[in-house]
Design a protein around this motif. Structure first.
Motif, short mmCIF file in Angstrom:
data_model
loop_
_atom_site.label_atom_id
_atom_site.label_comp_id
_atom_site.label_asym_id
_atom_site.label_seq_id
_atom_site.Cartn_x
_atom_site.Cartn_y
_atom_site.Cartn_z
N LEU A 24 75.66 60.97 -5.29
CA LEU A 24 74.99 59.94 -6.09
C LEU A 24 75.32 60.10 -7.57
O LEU A 24 75.64 59.11 -8.26
CB LEU A 24 73.47 60.00 -5.87
N GLU A 25 75.27 61.31 -8.08
CA GLU A 25 75.57 61.55 -9.49
C GLU A 25 77.02 61.19 -9.82
O GLU A 25 77.29 60.57 -10.84
CB GLU A 25 75.27 63.01 -9.86
N GLU A 26 77.94 61.57 -8.94
CA GLU A 26 79.35 61.21 -9.15
C GLU A 26 79.54 59.70 -9.09
O GLU A 26 80.29 59.12 -9.86
CB GLU A 26 80.25 61.88 -8.11
N MET A 27 78.87 59.04 -8.15
CA MET A 27 79.00 57.59 -8.00
C MET A 27 78.43 56.87 -9.20
O MET A 27 78.98 55.86 -9.65
CB MET A 27 78.33 57.15 -6.70
N ASN A 28 77.33 57.39 -9.76
CA ASN A 28 76.79 56.83 -11.00
C ASN A 28 77.80 56.93 -12.13
O ASN A 28 77.95 55.99 -12.91
CB ASN A 28 75.49 57.55 -11.40
N GLY A 29 78.49 58.05 -12.20
CA GLY A 29 79.53 58.22 -13.21
C GLY A 29 80.66 57.21 -13.02
O GLY A 29 81.17 56.63 -13.99
N SER A 30 81.05 56.98 -11.78
CA SER A 30 82.10 56.00 -11.48
C SER A 30 81.63 54.59 -11.81
O SER A 30 82.40 53.77 -12.32
CB SER A 30 82.53 56.09 -10.02
N PHE A 31 80.36 54.29 -11.52
CA PHE A 31 79.80 52.99 -11.88
C PHE A 31 79.87 52.79 -13.39
O PHE A 31 80.33 51.75 -13.87
CB PHE A 31 78.35 52.85 -11.39
N ASN A 32 79.42 53.79 -14.15
CA ASN A 32 79.45 53.69 -15.61
C ASN A 32 80.88 53.52 -16.12
O ASN A 32 81.13 52.76 -17.06
CB ASN A 32 78.79 54.91 -16.26
N PHE A 33 81.83 54.20 -15.50
CA PHE A 33 83.23 54.06 -15.88
C PHE A 33 83.71 52.63 -15.61
O PHE A 33 84.40 52.04 -16.44
CB PHE A 33 84.09 55.06 -15.10
N ASP A 41 83.92 42.72 -9.67
CA ASP A 41 83.62 43.04 -8.27
C ASP A 41 83.41 44.55 -8.09
O ASP A 41 82.51 44.98 -7.37
CB ASP A 41 84.73 42.57 -7.34
N CYS A 42 84.25 45.35 -8.76
CA CYS A 42 84.10 46.81 -8.67
C CYS A 42 82.74 47.25 -9.20
O CYS A 42 82.09 48.10 -8.58
CB CYS A 42 85.21 47.51 -9.44
N LYS A 43 82.32 46.66 -10.32
CA LYS A 43 81.00 47.00 -10.85
C LYS A 43 79.92 46.73 -9.79
O LYS A 43 79.06 47.57 -9.54
CB LYS A 43 80.67 46.15 -12.08
N ASP A 44 80.00 45.56 -9.18
CA ASP A 44 79.02 45.19 -8.15
C ASP A 44 79.09 46.13 -6.95
O ASP A 44 78.06 46.60 -6.45
CB ASP A 44 79.22 43.74 -7.69
N LEU A 45 80.30 46.40 -6.49
CA LEU A 45 80.47 47.26 -5.32
C LEU A 45 79.99 48.69 -5.60
O LEU A 45 79.35 49.31 -4.75
CB LEU A 45 81.94 47.27 -4.88
N TYR A 46 80.27 49.18 -6.79
CA TYR A 46 79.81 50.52 -7.16
C TYR A 46 78.29 50.55 -7.26
O TYR A 46 77.66 51.54 -6.90
CB TYR A 46 80.43 50.97 -8.48
N GLN A 47 77.69 49.45 -7.75
CA GLN A 47 76.23 49.40 -7.81
C GLN A 47 75.64 49.41 -6.39
O GLN A 47 74.66 50.08 -6.13
CB GLN A 47 75.75 48.16 -8.56
N PHE A 48 76.29 48.68 -5.48
CA PHE A 48 75.84 48.70 -4.08
C PHE A 48 75.93 50.13 -3.51
O PHE A 48 75.05 50.57 -2.78
CB PHE A 48 76.67 47.75 -3.21
N ALA A 49 77.02 50.82 -3.85
CA ALA A 49 77.21 52.20 -3.38
C ALA A 49 76.11 53.11 -3.92
O ALA A 49 75.55 53.93 -3.19
CB ALA A 49 78.58 52.72 -3.78
N VAL A 50 75.79 52.96 -5.19
CA VAL A 50 74.72 53.74 -5.81
C VAL A 50 73.39 53.46 -5.10
O VAL A 50 72.63 54.38 -4.78
CB VAL A 50 74.62 53.46 -7.33
N ASP A 51 73.13 52.18 -4.82
CA ASP A 51 71.89 51.80 -4.12
C ASP A 51 71.81 52.45 -2.74
O ASP A 51 70.75 52.94 -2.34
CB ASP A 51 71.78 50.28 -3.99
N GLU A 52 72.91 52.44 -2.01
CA GLU A 52 72.94 53.06 -0.67
C GLU A 52 72.69 54.57 -0.76
O GLU A 52 71.97 55.14 0.05
CB GLU A 52 74.29 52.80 0.03
N LEU A 53 73.30 55.21 -1.75
CA LEU A 53 73.11 56.65 -1.92
C LEU A 53 71.67 56.99 -2.33
O LEU A 53 71.11 57.98 -1.88
CB LEU A 53 74.10 57.20 -2.95
#
Length: 196
Positions: free
Chosen positions: A86-95, A116-128
């Motif tokens: 989750l922490e790594e994915m948050n970093g990727s979302f911010n990037f 789209d990447c921003k949205d997809l990364y946010q979805f990934a963060v939500d799932e985590l």
């Protein structure tokens, strides 16, 4: 007679000194042995949890810090694996947010793919976050009974990560995203293997 008393007194002092030294040494040895044994058990737990992962070194490094903090509880280690992801994915979302904001993009398709990447990364963060909350709120028996649900969340994260990369056509932006996402991707793979 006085000589015998002096020798006896010195002997008693020496015996008491030796006894104190032995007791202190045994106590010190026992204390360090116990913490060493505890640490060994914790690292064995981490090693067992990391055994099915593809990225064992990253898993051991990530979960080893939790073992050093005195936990060998499998549930806590599973929770730690999801939290690290989750922490790594948050970093990727911010990037991705920063990349989308700062990229000098004139091509509408490239701009849309970054959005789209921003949205997809946010979805990934939500799932985590959902997986982390579930593991944290459940006892280990419940977690074991609902592994399929955890796997679904983690598989969705893998899908979101890959979908982002698949949608970016600009080679440099794709390489930047892929490099930034590498740890998150590996940690997701590890968490999925651990959950399995």
């Amino acid at each position: 007679m006085v000589g015998k008393v002096v020798v006896s007194g010195i002997s008693i002092i020496l015996v008491v000194g030796v006894v104190i030294g032995v007791v202190a040494g045994v106590h010190k040895f026992g204390s360090s042995g116990d913490s060493g044994e505890t640490l060994t058990l914790q690292m064995k737990a981490v090693s067992t949890i990391c055994a099915p992962t593809d990225h064992k070194e990253l898993c051991m490094k990530t979960l080893g810090t939790y073992a050093a903090n005195a936990t060998a509880d499998p549930k806590e280690l599973i929770k730690a694996a999801v939290l690290a992801t989750l922490e790594e994915m948050n970093g990727s979302f911010n990037f991705s947010v920063s990349l989308a904001a700062n990229a000098n993009v004139t091509d509408a398709r490239v701009k849309m793919s970054l959005d789209d990447c921003k949205d997809l990364y946010q979805f990934a963060v939500d799932e985590l976050q959902a997986a982390f909350s579930f593991v944290g709120d459940s006892d280990l028996h419940t977690v074991n009974d609902r592994v399929a649900e955890i796997q679904n969340w983690l598989n969705a994260v893998v899908s979101y990560q890959q979908s982002c990369l698949d949608g970016v056509e600009d080679a440099k932006l794709k390489a930047d995203l892929q490099n930034n996402l590498q740890n998150a991707t590996q940690l997701t793979s590890n968490a999925l293997a651990i959950a399995s």
